[in-house]
Design a protein around this motif. Sequence first.
Motif, PDB file in Angstrom:
ATOM      1  N   ASN A   1      -9.024  -4.571  21.989  1.00  0.00           N
ATOM      2  CA  ASN A   1      -8.999  -3.331  22.767  1.00  0.00           C
ATOM      3  C   ASN A   1      -7.712  -2.424  22.409  1.00  0.00           C
ATOM      4  O   ASN A   1      -7.559  -1.407  23.350  1.00  0.00           O
ATOM      5  N   GLY A   2      -6.867  -2.790  21.666  1.00  0.00           N
ATOM      6  CA  GLY A   2      -5.858  -1.834  21.470  1.00  0.00           C
ATOM      7  C   GLY A   2      -4.371  -2.105  22.278  1.00  0.00           C
ATOM      8  O   GLY A   2      -3.443  -1.450  22.396  1.00  0.00           O
ATOM      9  N   ASN A   3      -4.582  -3.203  22.899  1.00  0.00           N
ATOM     10  CA  ASN A   3      -3.436  -3.664  23.639  1.00  0.00           C
ATOM     11  C   ASN A   3      -2.439  -4.641  22.966  1.00  0.00           C
ATOM     12  O   ASN A   3      -2.692  -5.480  22.288  1.00  0.00           O
ATOM     13  N   VAL A   4      -1.222  -4.415  23.481  1.00  0.00           N
ATOM     14  CA  VAL A   4      -0.180  -5.265  22.682  1.00  0.00           C
ATOM     15  C   VAL A   4      -0.302  -6.687  23.241  1.00  0.00           C
ATOM     16  O   VAL A   4      -0.398  -7.038  24.406  1.00  0.00           O
ATOM     17  N   VAL A   5      -0.438  -7.507  22.278  1.00  0.00           N
ATOM     18  CA  VAL A   5      -0.697  -9.219  22.827  1.00  0.00           C
ATOM     19  C   VAL A   5       0.879  -9.566  22.454  1.00  0.00           C
ATOM     20  O   VAL A   5       1.254 -10.505  23.313  1.00  0.00           O
ATOM     21  N   GLU A   6       1.372  -9.202  21.587  1.00  0.00           N
ATOM     22  CA  GLU A   6       2.767  -9.814  21.295  1.00  0.00           C
ATOM     23  C   GLU A   6       3.639  -8.866  20.189  1.00  0.00           C
ATOM     24  O   GLU A   6       3.087  -8.406  19.451  1.00  0.00           O
ATOM     25  N   SER A   7       4.836  -8.907  20.745  1.00  0.00           N
ATOM     26  CA  SER A   7       6.005  -8.208  19.877  1.00  0.00           C
ATOM     27  C   SER A   7       7.240  -8.830  19.695  1.00  0.00           C
ATOM     28  O   SER A   7       7.642  -9.463  20.838  1.00  0.00           O
TER      29      SER A   7
ATOM     30  N   GLU B   1       1.652  -7.167  17.352  1.00  0.00           N
ATOM     31  CA  GLU B   1       0.123  -7.722  17.271  1.00  0.00           C
ATOM     32  C   GLU B   1      -0.819  -6.997  18.548  1.00  0.00           C
ATOM     33  O   GLU B   1       0.038  -7.166  19.523  1.00  0.00           O
ATOM     34  N   TRP B   2      -1.850  -6.478  18.073  1.00  0.00           N
ATOM     35  CA  TRP B   2      -2.764  -5.956  19.191  1.00  0.00           C
ATOM     36  C   TRP B   2      -3.948  -6.845  19.219  1.00  0.00           C
ATOM     37  O   TRP B   2      -4.159  -7.306  18.293  1.00  0.00           O
ATOM     38  N   ASP B   3      -4.704  -6.578  20.193  1.00  0.00           N
ATOM     39  CA  ASP B   3      -6.200  -7.209  20.799  1.00  0.00           C
ATOM     40  C   ASP B   3      -7.328  -6.233  20.189  1.00  0.00           C
ATOM     41  O   ASP B   3      -6.780  -5.159  19.940  1.00  0.00           O
TER      42      ASP B   3
ATOM     43  N   PHE C   1       4.139  -4.673  10.773  1.00  0.00           N
ATOM     44  CA  PHE C   1       5.539  -5.048  10.569  1.00  0.00           C
ATOM     45  C   PHE C   1       6.187  -4.250   9.568  1.00  0.00           C
ATOM     46  O   PHE C   1       5.319  -3.710   8.743  1.00  0.00           O
ATOM     47  N   PHE C   2       7.400  -4.345   9.195  1.00  0.00           N
ATOM     48  CA  PHE C   2       8.121  -4.026   7.770  1.00  0.00           C
ATOM     49  C   PHE C   2       8.849  -4.781   6.894  1.00  0.00           C
ATOM     50  O   PHE C   2       8.996  -5.876   7.466  1.00  0.00           O
ATOM     51  N   SER C   3       8.915  -4.406   5.700  1.00  0.00           N
ATOM     52  CA  SER C   3       9.551  -5.365   4.716  1.00  0.00           C
ATOM     53  C   SER C   3      10.627  -4.208   3.886  1.00  0.00           C
ATOM     54  O   SER C   3      10.144  -3.340   3.881  1.00  0.00           O
TER      55      SER C   3
END
Length: 101
Positions: free
Chosen positions: A88-94, A84-86, A71-73
């Motif tokens: 295995n490199g898969n996006v879990v949540e965005s 967020e990635w799991d 994320f950015f700040s």
Amino acid sequence: MIVEETDPSLEYAGHDEGGGAIYRYNGLPFTGVIISRHPSGIIFLEISHVNGYECGRMREYDIYGNLRYEFFSKLNLRYGIMTEWDENGNVVESFDLGPEP
């Protein structure tokens, strides 16, 4: 500049009004990236700073070095898309943390 969190020249200088950490390097407000590591030596966190404040990209990694969060700040306030990635490199949540302050 990239420095390790354990660098003796890096100094925690307190918190701002919102509770975000402020850092100095050799007595001056820190601009660069602070790296924190797992006990194994693998990078755990990368946090960008400008004039002592979190400002820019923040990345968190798991114990194997796989990217888990990004994320950015700006001035210690989080904004934009957090991903967020799991393992295995898969996006879990965005999701959107809101506009840039």
